[in-house]
Structure formats: structure tokens, C-alpha cells
Scaffold this motif. Structure first.
Motif, PDB file in Angstrom:
ATOM      1  N   ILE A  31       1.883  -9.508   0.328  1.00 52.30           N
ATOM      2  CA  ILE A  31       3.134  -9.613   1.075  1.00 52.30           C
ATOM      3  C   ILE A  31       4.229  -8.718   0.483  1.00 52.30           C
ATOM      4  O   ILE A  31       5.105  -8.243   1.210  1.00 52.30           O
ATOM      5  CB  ILE A  31       3.601 -11.088   1.108  1.00 52.30           C
ATOM      6  CG1 ILE A  31       2.763 -11.875   2.120  1.00 52.30           C
ATOM      7  CG2 ILE A  31       5.085 -11.207   1.438  1.00 52.30           C
ATOM      8  CD1 ILE A  31       2.985 -13.367   2.065  1.00 52.30           C
ATOM      9  N   VAL A  32       4.166  -8.439  -0.817  1.00 50.46           N
ATOM     10  CA  VAL A  32       5.222  -7.656  -1.473  1.00 50.46           C
ATOM     11  C   VAL A  32       5.396  -6.280  -0.818  1.00 50.46           C
ATOM     12  O   VAL A  32       6.501  -5.945  -0.353  1.00 50.46           O
ATOM     13  CB  VAL A  32       4.968  -7.515  -2.989  1.00 50.46           C
ATOM     14  CG1 VAL A  32       6.023  -6.618  -3.613  1.00 50.46           C
ATOM     15  CG2 VAL A  32       4.976  -8.891  -3.656  1.00 50.46           C
ATOM     16  N   PRO A  33       4.349  -5.436  -0.730  1.00 50.59           N
ATOM     17  CA  PRO A  33       4.550  -4.132  -0.071  1.00 50.59           C
ATOM     18  C   PRO A  33       4.789  -4.269   1.429  1.00 50.59           C
ATOM     19  O   PRO A  33       5.548  -3.489   2.012  1.00 50.59           O
ATOM     20  CB  PRO A  33       3.241  -3.380  -0.352  1.00 50.59           C
ATOM     21  CG  PRO A  33       2.223  -4.453  -0.603  1.00 50.59           C
ATOM     22  CD  PRO A  33       2.979  -5.558  -1.269  1.00 50.59           C
ATOM     23  N   THR A  34       4.157  -5.278   2.048  1.00 48.32           N
ATOM     24  CA  THR A  34       4.318  -5.472   3.491  1.00 48.32           C
ATOM     25  C   THR A  34       5.768  -5.775   3.846  1.00 48.32           C
ATOM     26  O   THR A  34       6.350  -5.165   4.756  1.00 48.32           O
ATOM     27  CB  THR A  34       3.429  -6.633   3.974  1.00 48.32           C
ATOM     28  OG1 THR A  34       2.089  -6.424   3.534  1.00 48.32           O
ATOM     29  CG2 THR A  34       3.446  -6.746   5.487  1.00 48.32           C
ATOM     30  N   ALA A  35       6.369  -6.724   3.119  1.00 46.83           N
ATOM     31  CA  ALA A  35       7.761  -7.099   3.380  1.00 46.83           C
ATOM     32  C   ALA A  35       8.705  -5.948   3.070  1.00 46.83           C
ATOM     33  O   ALA A  35       9.717  -5.752   3.758  1.00 46.83           O
ATOM     34  CB  ALA A  35       8.134  -8.332   2.564  1.00 46.83           C
ATOM     35  N   GLY A  77      -2.627  -5.213   1.518  1.00 46.89           N
ATOM     36  CA  GLY A  77      -1.226  -4.802   1.494  1.00 46.89           C
ATOM     37  C   GLY A  77      -1.021  -3.398   2.030  1.00 46.89           C
ATOM     38  O   GLY A  77      -0.109  -3.156   2.833  1.00 46.89           O
ATOM     39  N   LEU A  78      -1.864  -2.450   1.605  1.00 43.50           N
ATOM     40  CA  LEU A  78      -1.728  -1.063   2.079  1.00 43.50           C
ATOM     41  C   LEU A  78      -2.016  -0.964   3.572  1.00 43.50           C
ATOM     42  O   LEU A  78      -1.322  -0.243   4.308  1.00 43.50           O
ATOM     43  CB  LEU A  78      -2.671  -0.147   1.298  1.00 43.50           C
ATOM     44  CG  LEU A  78      -2.309   0.093  -0.173  1.00 43.50           C
ATOM     45  CD1 LEU A  78      -3.346   0.983  -0.842  1.00 43.50           C
ATOM     46  CD2 LEU A  78      -0.918   0.719  -0.292  1.00 43.50           C
ATOM     47  N   ALA A  79      -3.041  -1.685   4.044  1.00 42.74           N
ATOM     48  CA  ALA A  79      -3.350  -1.673   5.478  1.00 42.74           C
ATOM     49  C   ALA A  79      -2.204  -2.268   6.283  1.00 42.74           C
ATOM     50  O   ALA A  79      -1.832  -1.760   7.345  1.00 42.74           O
ATOM     51  CB  ALA A  79      -4.648  -2.450   5.738  1.00 42.74           C
ATOM     52  N   ALA A  80      -1.617  -3.346   5.750  1.00 40.37           N
ATOM     53  CA  ALA A  80      -0.503  -3.999   6.446  1.00 40.37           C
ATOM     54  C   ALA A  80       0.702  -3.072   6.558  1.00 40.37           C
ATOM     55  O   ALA A  80       1.419  -3.087   7.565  1.00 40.37           O
ATOM     56  CB  ALA A  80      -0.115  -5.286   5.719  1.00 40.37           C
TER      57      ALA A  80
END
Length: 265
Positions: free
Chosen positions: A62-66, A217-220
Motif C-alpha cells: 500500500i505504501v507505493p500505491t498510496a 506494489g509496483l503493479a498497483a
């Protein structure tokens, strides 16, 4: 406590993580949520993660996604920066309260209470449609209300493991009168420090599959901006309908867990 068993690193593992990330990123961008309500059940279902490992891996992803979501909403001026900081600070304290209460309150009663809360929110989303021009004005009353909301959100997260977005987004729209876009952007910003803090703790306990978290995370990140863009194309009422459908899905998940727990499964 034994360390969780990691899924084998096969092409299926990688493709499944990518698919989960793409879907979670889209939901995160459209609805201002972290994506954990999508990531956790799919990791459990398709990669046989145990609940603890799935939750820890999801929080890390969630960290990179957010972060990408905040940038996407921030470019359009749809992030209330100071209110997000207030919410995050209160939520961190609330999370400690929630984890303390976890051992003292009946979990199933809490689940049904949260389902009831979501039902009320779903109904209100069809009654109150905020203007896209609405903004969150800081007053003594609104700051105190944000602190209370943050405490409630953090407590619910500690008790139920739900992300803050499913509470903060509708609360900002229905109680504070903010636009749906500002509510989503602010919610995503609030999540980042909370997710970082939780991930540090989970890493110490071995509750994160770092490979899965990085892939998800990277895909998100590749679809979060798309989701945020789609959110701007929808009129507020249509956005409320879609968000209500998403909350219905979460409420159904919570109800199923409550029924299974009652049956002793």
C-alpha cells in the motif's frame, strides 16, 4: 510463533501478484482506499497466504500505491494536506487503542457493528451528494472532529484490520461536506505514514513477503493514476454509486467472516 510459509517463486506466483496489484491499484485510485480489501483476500485465495502474512504483505504494498495516488490527486489540487496530517496522527494513536481493545471485546460483535456502520454509509451515499467545488475548511470544530475521526479510524483498523479509506472517504464527504475527489486524495495521504509504521513492525515480526509486496506494489502503481483519472470523469452521484457498491462488497466480506466465526469454522 512459527514463521509463515512463503509461496513458491514460480511464474504463476509472479503473474498472480501482478494481476492482484493491477486490480488493487485501480480500486485505490478510484475510491481513495489502500487496496488491502482487494489484496488480502486474493493473496489468501490464489496464493494460499495465511491471513497474517497476507495482511502484512498488503500493508507494505500500500505504501507505493498510496504515494502514487496522492501525487495523482495532488496534481489536480484534490488533497487537503493539513487535515490528512491531523487524521494520520490521530489514527496512529487510535490503532494502539484498537489493538489494546482487540483482546477485550468480542470480535464478532465488532464485525456486525461495522457491517451496520457500512450499511448506514451506503444509504447516505444515495442521499447526500457533495459538490465538486466543496473544500474542507479548518476551524476549531473541524480540527477537533478530524481528531475524533482519526481516532475512530485507527481504532477500527486495530480491531478489524480494515484500511482507513472505507471510513475516512465517506466521513469526509458526509460529515465534512468535502468533494468526493478531495476526500479520496486526503484519505490516501493519511494512509502513507500509517502503512509505513505498520510495515516496519510487520517486518520485525516476519509478517511480510517482500517479494510479493514489491511485485504487487509496483503493479498497483501502474493503474493507480488510471483509477484517479477515471474518478474525475465520473459525476459525483455516479462516483457515489460505485463507491457504495465497493462498500457493499466489503460489508459482505465482513458478514461472511462473522457468520463463519459463529459457526466455529
Amino acid at each position: 510463533m512459527n514463521a509463515p510459509v512463503r509461496a513458491p517463486r514460480t511464474p504463476r506466483f509472479a503473474f498472480t501478484c501482478i494481476a492482484i496489484g493491477l486490480l488493487a491499484g485501480l480500486m485505490s485510485g478510484m475510491f481513495g482506499v489502500g487496496g488491502g480489501t482487494v489484496i488480502v483476500p486474493l493473496l489468501v485465495l490464489f496464493l494460499s497466504f495465511d491471513q497474517r502474512l497476507a495482511a502484512g504483505t498488503s500493508l507494505a504494498a500500500i505504501v507505493p500505491t498510496a504515494t502514487v495516488g496522492v501525487i495523482s490527486y495532488g496534481v489536480g489540487g484534490s488533497v487537503a494536506w493539513i487535515p490528512a496530517v491531523i487524521l494520520a496522527a490521530a489514527a496512529v494513536i487510535g490503532a494502539q487503542i484498537g489493538t489494546w481493545l482487540l483482546a477485550k471485546l468480542p470480535q464478532n460483535a465488532i464485525r456486525w457493528g461495522f457491517v451496520g456502520f457500512l450499511v448506514v454509509v451506503i444509504v447516505m451515499l444515495f442521499v447526500i451528494v457533495p459538490s465538486r467545488d466543496a473544500e474542507l475548511e479548518l476551524t476549531v470544530l473541524s480540527v477537533l472532529s478530524l481528531i475524533v475521526l482519526g481516532l475512530f479510524t485507527g481504532t477500527a483498523a486495530g480491531l478489524l484490520g480494515v484500511g482507513g479509506g472505507v471510513i475516512v472517504v465517506p466521513a469526509l464527504m458526509l460529515l465534512f461536506g468535502t468533494s468526493d475527489l478531495e476526500a479520496k486524495g486526503t484519505s490516501l495521504l493519511m494512509m502513507i505514514p500509517t502503512a509505513i509504521s505498520g510495515t516496519v513492525g510487520n517486518l520485525r515480526r516476519g509478517n511480510v513477503d517482500l517479494v510479493a509486496a514489491v511485485i504487487v506494489g509496483l503493479a498497483a502503481c501502474t493503474t493507480t493514476a488510471l483509477g484517479a483519472w477515471l474518478a474525475t470523469l465520473l459525476n459525483p452521484f455516479a462516483a457515489n454509486i460505485l463507491f457504495a457498491a465497493f462498500l457493499t462488497f466489503i460489508a459482505a466480506q465482513m458478514a461472511v467472516k462473522a457468520v463463519r466465526a459463529r459457526r466455529g469454522r
